[in-house]
Scaffold this active site. Structure first.
Site, PDB file in Angstrom:
ATOM      1  N   TYR A  32       0.821  -1.212   0.000  1.00  0.00           N
ATOM      2  CA  TYR A  32       0.000   0.000   0.000  1.00  0.00           C
ATOM      3  C   TYR A  32       0.849   1.253   0.000  1.00  0.00           C
ATOM      4  O   TYR A  32       2.068   1.193   0.168  1.00  0.00           O
ATOM      5  CB  TYR A  32      -0.948  -0.011   1.210  1.00  0.00           C
ATOM      6  CG  TYR A  32      -0.300   0.340   2.541  1.00  0.00           C
ATOM      7  CD1 TYR A  32       0.534  -0.563   3.190  1.00  0.00           C
ATOM      8  CD2 TYR A  32      -0.496   1.586   3.135  1.00  0.00           C
ATOM      9  CE1 TYR A  32       1.127  -0.241   4.405  1.00  0.00           C
ATOM     10  CE2 TYR A  32       0.088   1.919   4.350  1.00  0.00           C
ATOM     11  CZ  TYR A  32       0.909   0.994   4.980  1.00  0.00           C
ATOM     12  OH  TYR A  32       1.512   1.315   6.169  1.00  0.00           O
ATOM     13  N   LYS A 144       6.405  -1.795   1.924  1.00  0.00           N
ATOM     14  CA  LYS A 144       5.210  -1.221   2.575  1.00  0.00           C
ATOM     15  C   LYS A 144       4.062  -2.216   2.447  1.00  0.00           C
ATOM     16  O   LYS A 144       3.150  -2.081   1.622  1.00  0.00           O
ATOM     17  CB  LYS A 144       4.876   0.140   1.954  1.00  0.00           C
ATOM     18  CG  LYS A 144       4.090   1.039   2.892  1.00  0.00           C
ATOM     19  CD  LYS A 144       4.226   2.499   2.520  1.00  0.00           C
ATOM     20  CE  LYS A 144       3.272   3.396   3.279  1.00  0.00           C
ATOM     21  NZ  LYS A 144       3.384   3.367   4.730  1.00  0.00           N
ATOM     22  N   LEU A 201      11.156   1.432   6.942  1.00  0.00           N
ATOM     23  CA  LEU A 201      10.558   1.849   5.676  1.00  0.00           C
ATOM     24  C   LEU A 201      11.344   3.040   5.133  1.00  0.00           C
ATOM     25  O   LEU A 201      11.670   3.951   5.899  1.00  0.00           O
ATOM     26  CB  LEU A 201       9.096   2.268   5.926  1.00  0.00           C
ATOM     27  CG  LEU A 201       8.332   2.638   4.666  1.00  0.00           C
ATOM     28  CD1 LEU A 201       7.881   1.370   3.939  1.00  0.00           C
ATOM     29  CD2 LEU A 201       7.121   3.505   4.983  1.00  0.00           C
TER      30      LEU A 201
HETATM   31  N1  PDD Z   1       2.935   5.143   7.429  1.00  0.00           N
HETATM   32  N2  PDD Z   1       7.629   4.056   8.917  1.00  0.00           N
HETATM   33  C1  PDD Z   1       6.509   3.323   8.923  1.00  0.00           C
HETATM   34  C2  PDD Z   1       6.533   1.992   9.568  1.00  0.00           C
HETATM   35  C3  PDD Z   1       5.340   3.828   8.330  1.00  0.00           C
HETATM   36  O1  PDD Z   1       4.232   3.095   8.338  1.00  0.00           O
HETATM   37  C4  PDD Z   1       5.358   5.121   7.751  1.00  0.00           C
HETATM   38  C5  PDD Z   1       4.151   5.707   7.088  1.00  0.00           C
HETATM   39  C6  PDD Z   1       6.548   5.846   7.787  1.00  0.00           C
HETATM   40  C7  PDD Z   1       6.664   7.216   7.162  1.00  0.00           C
HETATM   41  O2  PDD Z   1       6.677   7.104   5.773  1.00  0.00           O
HETATM   42  P1  PDD Z   1       6.248   8.318   4.858  1.00  0.00           P
HETATM   43  O3  PDD Z   1       7.085   9.468   5.267  1.00  0.00           O
HETATM   44  O4  PDD Z   1       6.572   7.875   3.486  1.00  0.00           O
HETATM   45  O5  PDD Z   1       4.795   8.585   5.092  1.00  0.00           O
HETATM   46  C8  PDD Z   1       7.670   5.282   8.364  1.00  0.00           C
HETATM   47  C9  PDD Z   1       1.735   5.483   6.713  1.00  0.00           C
HETATM   48  C10 PDD Z   1       1.402   6.921   6.629  1.00  0.00           C
HETATM   49  C11 PDD Z   1       0.591   4.616   7.225  1.00  0.00           C
HETATM   50  O6  PDD Z   1       0.834   3.434   7.384  1.00  0.00           O
HETATM   51  O7  PDD Z   1      -0.520   5.092   7.402  1.00  0.00           O
END
Ligand code: PDD
Length: 279
Positions: A32, A144, A201
């Site tokens: 996702y 992800k 991530l």
């Molecule tokens: N989550 N680390 C993890 C484990 C995450 O799930 C996320 C983002 C991030 C930050 O990634 P980014 O800067 O690309 O949003 C880091 C999303 C928003 C979610 O699961 O809802």
């Protein structure tokens, strides 16, 4: 007769809606993305699509045209007409009778939502509390994936403690990242973040912060830190698409700095806002 029971109702197995036989539900077998828009413009779409393509490749879901995903995202965003939107989408391997291994070539399922994003401006002025939780996730956190059970348990534990995020700590007593965010510490004028690898991530917000760090007078360093070291840092913050730079003022019940968002974090928030406008 082969049957299924959906809530209280028995239905012939052949009549079960294929959406209920999604491998995403059975196995979390999908990937996702979460993207956001600021004032009617989608932010960092290319970066998110690139990460999505990589996630698909890593779990061997093939045949998805990323340009068609871009069109779907743009179409849905235009249709929703929400200026500050959260765009969520996933692709699963497809629907089939439950079987861990997939022998047949399935058609991937696509699902997307566009919803209002929560305004975090006030929260940013005060900062959030965080609490630690063991990093129970699998060994490919760079993907992800829809498998988020360990993240769910961590964040729920934090929420019960009145905290806005759970900070995950691995078996070596090192912080990896937040349950749904990247984690940063500021020590002097050094900006410390966990190195990229299979245990975190590759956050898009993290990438932007590392790009603007120098403008904010900070020297970025990628290294691992322990919860004790985090507690002693001058400033802490988390970074994520939905909250960009969010100051952390309490870590496992211990006050960070003055207990208010620190000056470097505030500068980063400003620089981040400028970056959004200029991109
Ligand atoms: N989550 N680390 C993890 C484990 C995450 O799930 C996320 C983002 C991030 C930050 O990634 P980014 O800067 O690309 O949003 C880091 C999303 C928003 C979610 O699961 O809802």
């Amino acid at each position: 007769m082969q049957i299924a029971m959906i809530q209280d109702q028995i239905v012939p197995f052949d009549e079960v809606d294929s959406a209920l036989l999604d491998r995403g539900t059975f196995f979390g077998d999908g990937v996702y993305e979460v993207i956001r828009s600021y004032n009617g413009r989608i932010f960092a779409l290319d970066d998110h699509l690139e990460r999505f393509a990589r996630s698909l490749k890593e779990i061997k879901i093939t045949g998805v045209d990323i340009e068609s995903i871009r069109k779907k995202v743009e179409k849905a965003f235009d249709e929703a007409g929400i200026d500050n939107a959260k765009i969520y989408f996933h692709i699963t391997r497809g629907s089939a009778v439950r079987n861990h291994a997939t022998s047949e070539k399935l058609t991937p399922n696509f699902f997307l939502t566009v919803t209002e994003i929560e305004d975090t401006a006030n929260e940013k002025l005060i900062g959030i509390k965080v609490s630690t939780f063991p990093d129970w996730r699998w060994k490919r956190c760079d993907i992800k994936s829809l498998n988020l059970l360990a993240n769910v348990l961590a964040k729920t534990d934090a929420a019960k403690k009145g905290c806005g995020e759970a900070i995950l700590v691995n078996d070596d007593n090192m912080i990896t990242e937040g349950s749904a965010s990247a984690f940063f510490a500021i020590i002097g004028d050094t900006l410390v973040v966990h190195p990229l690898g299979m245990d975190i991530l590759p956050s898009i917000t993290r990438k932007v912060i590392l790009q603007i760090a120098q403008e904010a007078g900070l020297k970025p360093v990628e290294k691992r830190i322990t919860p004790d070291e985090a507690t002693q840092a001058d400033e802490l913050f988390i970074a994520v698409t939905t909250r960009d730079v969010m100051p952390v003022v309490e870590f496992d019940g211990k006050t960070i700095g003055s207990g208010k968002p620190g000056k470097h974090t505030k500068t980063l928030i400003e620089k981040f806002a400028q970056f959004i406008k200029s991109s």
